[in-house]
Design a protein around this motif. Structure first.
Motif, PDB file in Angstrom:
ATOM      1  N   ALA A 151       0.828  -1.201   0.000  1.00 54.21           N
ATOM      2  CA  ALA A 151       0.000   0.000   0.000  1.00 54.21           C
ATOM      3  C   ALA A 151       0.869   1.259   0.000  1.00 54.21           C
ATOM      4  O   ALA A 151       0.566   2.233  -0.704  1.00 54.21           O
ATOM      5  CB  ALA A 151      -0.931  -0.003   1.213  1.00 54.21           C
ATOM      6  N   LEU A 152       1.975   1.240   0.761  1.00 55.50           N
ATOM      7  CA  LEU A 152       2.862   2.399   0.796  1.00 55.50           C
ATOM      8  C   LEU A 152       3.562   2.588  -0.543  1.00 55.50           C
ATOM      9  O   LEU A 152       3.690   3.727  -1.027  1.00 55.50           O
ATOM     10  CB  LEU A 152       3.896   2.227   1.919  1.00 55.50           C
ATOM     11  N   TRP A 153       4.015   1.488  -1.164  1.00 54.99           N
ATOM     12  CA  TRP A 153       4.664   1.611  -2.477  1.00 54.99           C
ATOM     13  C   TRP A 153       3.681   2.215  -3.482  1.00 54.99           C
ATOM     14  O   TRP A 153       4.043   3.108  -4.258  1.00 54.99           O
ATOM     15  CB  TRP A 153       5.148   0.249  -2.970  1.00 54.99           C
ATOM     16  N   ASN A 154       2.438   1.728  -3.477  1.00 53.99           N
ATOM     17  CA  ASN A 154       1.431   2.255  -4.400  1.00 53.99           C
ATOM     18  C   ASN A 154       1.263   3.757  -4.220  1.00 53.99           C
ATOM     19  O   ASN A 154       1.188   4.519  -5.196  1.00 53.99           O
ATOM     20  CB  ASN A 154       0.089   1.554  -4.183  1.00 53.99           C
ATOM     21  N   TYR A 155       1.191   4.195  -2.952  1.00 50.90           N
ATOM     22  CA  TYR A 155       0.996   5.623  -2.653  1.00 50.90           C
ATOM     23  C   TYR A 155       2.203   6.442  -3.091  1.00 50.90           C
ATOM     24  O   TYR A 155       2.048   7.497  -3.741  1.00 50.90           O
ATOM     25  CB  TYR A 155       0.746   5.789  -1.160  1.00 50.90           C
ATOM     26  N   ASN A 192       4.989  10.237  -6.908  1.00 54.41           N
ATOM     27  CA  ASN A 192       6.386  10.512  -7.272  1.00 54.41           C
ATOM     28  C   ASN A 192       7.280  10.742  -6.049  1.00 54.41           C
ATOM     29  O   ASN A 192       8.101  11.674  -6.016  1.00 54.41           O
ATOM     30  CB  ASN A 192       6.456  11.737  -8.202  1.00 54.41           C
ATOM     31  N   LEU A 193       7.120   9.877  -5.033  1.00 58.23           N
ATOM     32  CA  LEU A 193       7.886  10.028  -3.796  1.00 58.23           C
ATOM     33  C   LEU A 193       8.975   8.975  -3.620  1.00 58.23           C
ATOM     34  O   LEU A 193       9.743   9.045  -2.652  1.00 58.23           O
ATOM     35  CB  LEU A 193       6.928   9.955  -2.591  1.00 58.23           C
ATOM     36  N   ALA A 230      11.434   1.083  -9.098  1.00 57.55           N
ATOM     37  CA  ALA A 230      10.701   2.119  -9.810  1.00 57.55           C
ATOM     38  C   ALA A 230       9.387   1.606 -10.388  1.00 57.55           C
ATOM     39  O   ALA A 230       8.379   2.328 -10.405  1.00 57.55           O
ATOM     40  CB  ALA A 230      11.573   2.702 -10.920  1.00 57.55           C
ATOM     41  N   ARG A 231       9.352   0.360 -10.848  1.00 59.56           N
ATOM     42  CA  ARG A 231       8.162  -0.152 -11.527  1.00 59.56           C
ATOM     43  C   ARG A 231       7.286  -1.050 -10.660  1.00 59.56           C
ATOM     44  O   ARG A 231       6.115  -1.256 -10.977  1.00 59.56           O
ATOM     45  CB  ARG A 231       8.567  -0.916 -12.795  1.00 59.56           C
ATOM     46  N   GLU A 232       7.880  -1.608  -9.607  1.00 61.75           N
ATOM     47  CA  GLU A 232       7.111  -2.521  -8.778  1.00 61.75           C
ATOM     48  C   GLU A 232       7.794  -2.693  -7.423  1.00 61.75           C
ATOM     49  O   GLU A 232       8.953  -2.296  -7.232  1.00 61.75           O
ATOM     50  CB  GLU A 232       6.989  -3.890  -9.455  1.00 61.75           C
ATOM     51  N   MET A 233       7.069  -3.301  -6.506  1.00 57.28           N
ATOM     52  CA  MET A 233       7.669  -3.718  -5.242  1.00 57.28           C
ATOM     53  C   MET A 233       8.006  -5.202  -5.352  1.00 57.28           C
ATOM     54  O   MET A 233       7.115  -6.029  -5.594  1.00 57.28           O
ATOM     55  CB  MET A 233       6.714  -3.495  -4.072  1.00 57.28           C
ATOM     56  N   ALA A 234       9.270  -5.527  -5.157  1.00 52.62           N
ATOM     57  CA  ALA A 234       9.703  -6.921  -5.185  1.00 52.62           C
ATOM     58  C   ALA A 234       9.757  -7.463  -3.763  1.00 52.62           C
ATOM     59  O   ALA A 234       9.949  -6.715  -2.797  1.00 52.62           O
ATOM     60  CB  ALA A 234      11.066  -7.029  -5.854  1.00 52.62           C
ATOM     61  N   SER A 235       9.603  -8.761  -3.640  1.00 48.87           N
ATOM     62  CA  SER A 235       9.635  -9.383  -2.314  1.00 48.87           C
ATOM     63  C   SER A 235      10.452 -10.662  -2.348  1.00 48.87           C
ATOM     64  O   SER A 235      10.518 -11.351  -3.361  1.00 48.87           O
ATOM     65  CB  SER A 235       8.215  -9.689  -1.826  1.00 48.87           C
ATOM     66  N   SER A 236      11.092 -10.967  -1.200  1.00 43.05           N
ATOM     67  CA  SER A 236      11.882 -12.192  -1.068  1.00 43.05           C
ATOM     68  C   SER A 236      11.929 -12.591   0.395  1.00 43.05           C
ATOM     69  O   SER A 236      11.619 -11.791   1.282  1.00 43.05           O
ATOM     70  CB  SER A 236      13.296 -11.994  -1.626  1.00 43.05           C
ATOM     71  N   TYR A 237      12.323 -13.842   0.665  1.00 46.31           N
ATOM     72  CA  TYR A 237      12.437 -14.321   2.035  1.00 46.31           C
ATOM     73  C   TYR A 237      13.694 -13.765   2.697  1.00 46.31           C
ATOM     74  O   TYR A 237      14.719 -13.569   2.035  1.00 46.31           O
ATOM     75  CB  TYR A 237      12.504 -15.849   2.059  1.00 46.31           C
TER      76      TYR A 237
END
Length: 458
Positions: free
Chosen positions: A394-398, A403-404, A431-438
């Motif tokens: 949600a924070l990444w989307n915002y 442009n923050l 810049a284009r997405e939020m990536a996730s990993s363990y």
């Protein structure tokens, strides 16, 4: 006004108006415990009126109902809910414990008690204590003074096991509030006016309840807080500072002699301004105390031209453990207590949307070796929790939409939720997405990652 406390209210420390001005609200008639009333003022606006609670010591979260276990076996001691008269009994004693802990004279009393070498020698906890930054007495006072400690108050019934029983975990005063809990109990006949064993509010009742509550905070018999200080507080301090009427009844809510307002001027620099609640008090006559076990440097500068009603306080480094600032007027008794955490002393980016407030912790507040378990304790403002993966999304989307993303000092974060055993999420704000990993729970956070704390927006 809704009074959710066991104390009647005649006067209240408040803040009000758009500027959140401090003041003392005097009621024309008493607001009883557990009641509510409408009121009006012909002299002041009541806009944004709120209680300003600065009597912060001995502030447990008390549960006094809904505790009932199975008491079918009448051959054993049973611990269950208090009846109404027993609840009032516990409340009145705990009110006077709270009124003690928040007095200037109490701090001096407990310091003098454990400073007596002949007393300290009786308790291994005192003898073995070696922390040079904090006296043993102050450490004990702050452990029982810490807010949020869960305290369940039972009544012992059926089979007598002792005058009272209790137990619990020692609070960690390195945290902003207790994560522990405890319980205490007292034999039912001693509280029952119709019993031949009735004690009422005599010294043995006060001593026993204090003793068992101290157990509820994790103090054992070798600490001096159960056997020892409980006796001294009951037989001496209580007699000197509380009348018989006060010992046997629910005492009215108190206000500190000064209210202390804190304003962050710049990183690590806070201005403290003082408002006197007692008529006739001198603005120049304020005693200021700092209690901490961090060993940090604290510099106090008095501000010329402000009638000595304000001081600027500069912290050498952001504290790892909370720093308590206590204030009292020269002729006052009840002390204001504020708590400063590292997150109070550094301006932090904060974004509010979707009913939540997202705060990005500065890396200065995070030790690189802090593990996935430890990071969950670093969100230390009221209502805050470490963000979950969904919160980070949600924070990444915002931030992306506004442009923050370019304002971030790091783009890597850790979460509190666990996608698998022994793992949490690491999130990367690209810049284009939020990536996730363990990310392994037992591994330190390092210097390249940060945290986000989430709380309700209000």
């Amino acid at each position: 006004m809704i009074n959710r406390t066991p104390q009647p209210i005649n006067t209240l420390s408040i803040r009000y108006g758009e500027e959140k001005t401090f003041g003392r609200l005097n009621l024309s008639s008493t607001l009883p415990a557990y009641s509510q009333a409408k009121f009006q003022s012909s002299t002041h606006s009541l806009v944004n009126l709120a209680h300003e609670n600065q009597l912060k010591l001995f502030d447990p979260t008390v549960q006094i109902s809904g505790l009932t276990p199975d008491c079918a076996d009448k051959t054993k001691a049973c611990y269950n809910d208090p009846y109404d008269y027993e609840r009032v009994f516990y409340e009145n004693i705990m009110i006077n414990m709270r009124n003690s802990f928040n007095r200037k004279s109490f701090q001096s009393y407990i310091e003098n008690y454990f400073a007596d070498a002949s007393v300290c020698a009786n308790y291994s906890g005192c003898v073995d204590y070696k922390d040079p930054a904090l006296s043993y007495a102050t450490r004990n006072m702050m452990m029982m003074g810490i807010s949020g400690h869960q305290m369940d108050m039972f009544v012992m019934r059926d089979v007598y096991a002792a005058d009272g029983m209790g137990g619990g975990s020692l609070p960690d005063i390195g945290l902003h509030q207790s994560e522990g809990k405890g319980w205490a109990s007292y034999w039912h006949a001693y509280m029952d006016p119709n019993s031949g064993s009735y004690r009422g509010y005599n010294n043995m009742s006060y001593l026993s309840v204090f003793h068992e509550i101290a157990h509820g905070y994790g103090f054992n018999h070798s600490s001096g807080m159960t056997y020892g200080f409980a006796d001294s507080w009951t037989n001496t301090y209580l007699q000197q500072h509380f009348t018989q009427h006060e010992r046997e009844n629910s005492n009215a809510h108190q206000v500190p002699s000064v209210l202390t307002k804190a304003e962050l001027l710049e990183e690590r620099k806070v201005r403290l301004s003082f408002y006197h609640t007692q008529p006739g008090a001198s603005a120049q006559d304020i005693e200021l105390q700092f209690i901490h076990n961090d060993g940090i440097d604290i510099k106090v500068d008095y501000i010329e031209g402000r009638d000595n009603t304000s001081v600027d306080v500069t912290f050498g480094t952001p504290p790892v453990a909370p720093v308590y600032v206590r204030s009292v007027s020269g002729n006052g008794e009840y002390m204001s207590t504020l708590q400063f955490k590292g997150s109070d002393l550094i301006p932090l980016p904060r974004y509010t949307f979707g009913g939540k407030a997202y705060t990005i912790l500065d890396k200065k507040l995070i030790a690189p070796e802090t593990s996935g378990w430890g990071i969950r304790k670093l969100c230390d403002q009221p209502g805050q929790q470490l963000a979950t993966k969904a919160d980070y999304q949600a924070l990444w989307n915002y931030m992306s939409a506004n442009n923050l993303l370019g304002t971030l000092s790091t783009n890597k974060f850790l979460s509190r939720d666990e996608p698998a055993s022994w793992y949490i999420w690491m999130l990367e704000f690209n810049a284009r997405e939020m990536a996730s990993s363990y990310y392994q729970l037992g591994v330190g956070i390092g210097n390249d990652k940060a945290l986000v704390c989430v709380a309700p927006a209000n």
